[in-house]
Design a protein around this motif. Structure first.
Motif, mmCIF file in Angstrom:
data_model
loop_
_atom_site.group_PDB
_atom_site.id
_atom_site.type_symbol
_atom_site.label_atom_id
_atom_site.label_comp_id
_atom_site.label_asym_id
_atom_site.label_seq_id
_atom_site.Cartn_x
_atom_site.Cartn_y
_atom_site.Cartn_z
ATOM 1 N N GLN B 6 0.771 -1.121 -0.074
ATOM 2 C CA GLN B 6 0.159 0.031 0.016
ATOM 3 C C GLN B 6 1.038 1.281 -0.012
ATOM 4 O O GLN B 6 1.475 1.606 0.994
ATOM 5 N N PRO B 7 1.125 1.852 -1.278
ATOM 6 C CA PRO B 7 2.059 2.917 -1.307
ATOM 7 C C PRO B 7 1.930 4.176 -0.506
ATOM 8 O O PRO B 7 2.913 4.766 -0.288
ATOM 9 N N ASP B 8 0.584 4.358 0.012
ATOM 10 C CA ASP B 8 0.282 5.718 0.623
ATOM 11 C C ASP B 8 0.129 5.362 2.219
ATOM 12 O O ASP B 8 -0.730 4.564 2.641
ATOM 13 N N ILE B 9 0.860 5.858 2.970
ATOM 14 C CA ILE B 9 1.033 5.500 4.581
ATOM 15 C C ILE B 9 -0.304 6.303 5.070
ATOM 16 O O ILE B 9 -1.093 5.993 5.872
ATOM 17 N N HIS B 10 -0.114 7.908 4.498
ATOM 18 C CA HIS B 10 -1.274 8.602 5.127
ATOM 19 C C HIS B 10 -1.871 9.290 3.614
ATOM 20 O O HIS B 10 -1.138 9.769 2.821
ATOM 21 N N ILE B 11 -3.023 9.595 3.985
ATOM 22 C CA ILE B 11 -3.930 10.279 2.943
ATOM 23 C C ILE B 11 -4.928 11.400 3.687
ATOM 24 O O ILE B 11 -5.488 10.661 4.766
ATOM 25 N N LEU B 21 -7.622 4.742 -2.754
ATOM 26 C CA LEU B 21 -6.487 4.046 -2.138
ATOM 27 C C LEU B 21 -5.890 2.976 -2.743
ATOM 28 O O LEU B 21 -6.689 2.087 -3.329
ATOM 29 N N ARG B 22 -4.559 2.924 -2.917
ATOM 30 C CA ARG B 22 -4.130 2.160 -3.728
ATOM 31 C C ARG B 22 -3.244 0.756 -3.011
ATOM 32 O O ARG B 22 -3.030 0.678 -1.860
ATOM 33 N N CYS B 23 -3.543 -0.296 -3.916
ATOM 34 C CA CYS B 23 -3.127 -1.532 -3.552
ATOM 35 C C CYS B 23 -2.499 -2.361 -4.623
ATOM 36 O O CYS B 23 -3.123 -2.760 -5.371
ATOM 37 N N ALA B 86 -13.040 8.407 8.269
ATOM 38 C CA ALA B 86 -11.321 8.465 8.965
ATOM 39 C C ALA B 86 -11.093 7.352 9.864
ATOM 40 O O ALA B 86 -11.920 6.929 10.609
ATOM 41 N N ALA B 87 -10.123 6.570 9.368
ATOM 42 C CA ALA B 87 -9.777 5.275 10.057
ATOM 43 C C ALA B 87 -8.422 4.790 9.122
ATOM 44 O O ALA B 87 -7.985 5.522 8.293
ATOM 45 N N GLU B 88 -8.032 3.623 9.438
ATOM 46 C CA GLU B 88 -7.087 2.782 8.848
ATOM 47 C C GLU B 88 -7.323 1.797 7.751
ATOM 48 O O GLU B 88 -8.253 1.201 8.106
ATOM 49 N N GLY B 107 -1.103 -0.809 5.391
ATOM 50 C CA GLY B 107 -2.116 0.018 5.768
ATOM 51 C C GLY B 107 -1.895 1.580 5.444
ATOM 52 O O GLY B 107 -0.967 1.877 4.992
ATOM 53 N N THR B 108 -3.093 2.232 5.047
ATOM 54 C CA THR B 108 -3.491 3.422 4.856
ATOM 55 C C THR B 108 -4.170 4.254 5.809
ATOM 56 O O THR B 108 -5.243 3.804 5.987
ATOM 57 N N ARG B 109 -3.562 5.225 6.508
ATOM 58 C CA ARG B 109 -4.280 6.013 7.401
ATOM 59 C C ARG B 109 -5.194 7.219 6.816
ATOM 60 O O ARG B 109 -4.141 7.941 5.881
#
Lengths: 111, 114
Positions: B6-11, B21-23, B86-88, B107-109
């Motif tokens: 999952q390339p994005d840690i935070h969005i 959200l990417r996977c 809003a979540a992970e 995960g992405t937060r």
């Protein structure tokens, strides 16, 4: 349906101690898996129990052991606790080819 | 090796904006793909799953995901984000039936601005 229930919700242990976490699967489910989720990480598979036998195991040391009872509930035991064992421990249950349902987890803190 | 990225840690998105959200996954066999959501201090709730058939799958809470075999991707989308989203979010790959362990991404937060 109570879903997957885990106990306790939180606990604090000292390095070197042993801990037992408990899981009751969703009604009708016969397979239980355990996952460790360290802070800021995704869950990592520890092992899976089916018919009271460990069926599959992830890359965890032998300090991590488990048990499944005839009513399909399960325990996760961790011996000789290390600081690095601090994590959220998640139990998941399933049946046949259905998807896994997760419990709320047990937050273990090792001090 | 089997893995999920999952390339994005935070969005961070504004309420009402669209979300993706990417996977990306690496898996030797035909993958079964999942998206789970985790609120703070909570367990994982299944949003949606892909087993076979139509590559666009619908889930709960207005989420959808598209499976693209050629890109080894399974991106999660929502056309209009609510503050309660809003979540992970965790992407996972695995099998069903026996030996059905899941391999999760980191995960992405997601943060949602009003």
């Amino acid at each position: 349906d109570a879903g997957v229930t885990q106990s306790p919700t939180h606990l604090i242990k000292t390095r070197g101690q042993q801990v037992t976490l408990r899981c009751s699967p969703k009604s009708g489910h016969d397979t239980v898996s355990w996952y460790q989720q360290a802070l800021g990480q995704g869950p990592q598979f520890i092992f899976q129990y089916y018919e009271e036998e460990e069926r599959q195991r992830g890359n965890f040391p032998d300090r991590f052991s488990g048990h499944q009872f005839p009513n399909y509930s399960s325990e996760l035991n961790v011996n000789a606790l290390l600081l690095g064992d601090s994590a959220l421990y998640l139990c998941a249950s399933t049946w046949g080819e259905a998807e896994a349902f997760f419990g709320q987890g047990t937050r273990l803190t090792v001090v | 090796a089997q893995s999920v990225t999952q390339p994005d840690i935070h969005i961070t998105v504004s309420e009402g904006a669209s979300l993706e959200l990417r996977c990306n996954y690496s898996y030797g066999a035909t993958p079964y793909l999942f998206w789970y959501v985790q609120s703070p201090g909570q367990g994982l709730q299944l949003l949606l799953k892909y087993f076979s058939g139509d590559t666009l799958v619908q889930g709960i809470k207005g989420f959808e995901a598209e499976f693209k075999r050629s890109q080894s991707s399974f991106n999660l989308r929502k056309p209009s984000v609510h503050w309660s989203d809003a979540a992970e979010y965790f992407c996972a790959v695995g099998r069903l039936g026996g030996y059905n362990k899941l391999i999760f991404g980191a995960g992405t937060r997601l943060a949602v601005h009003p």
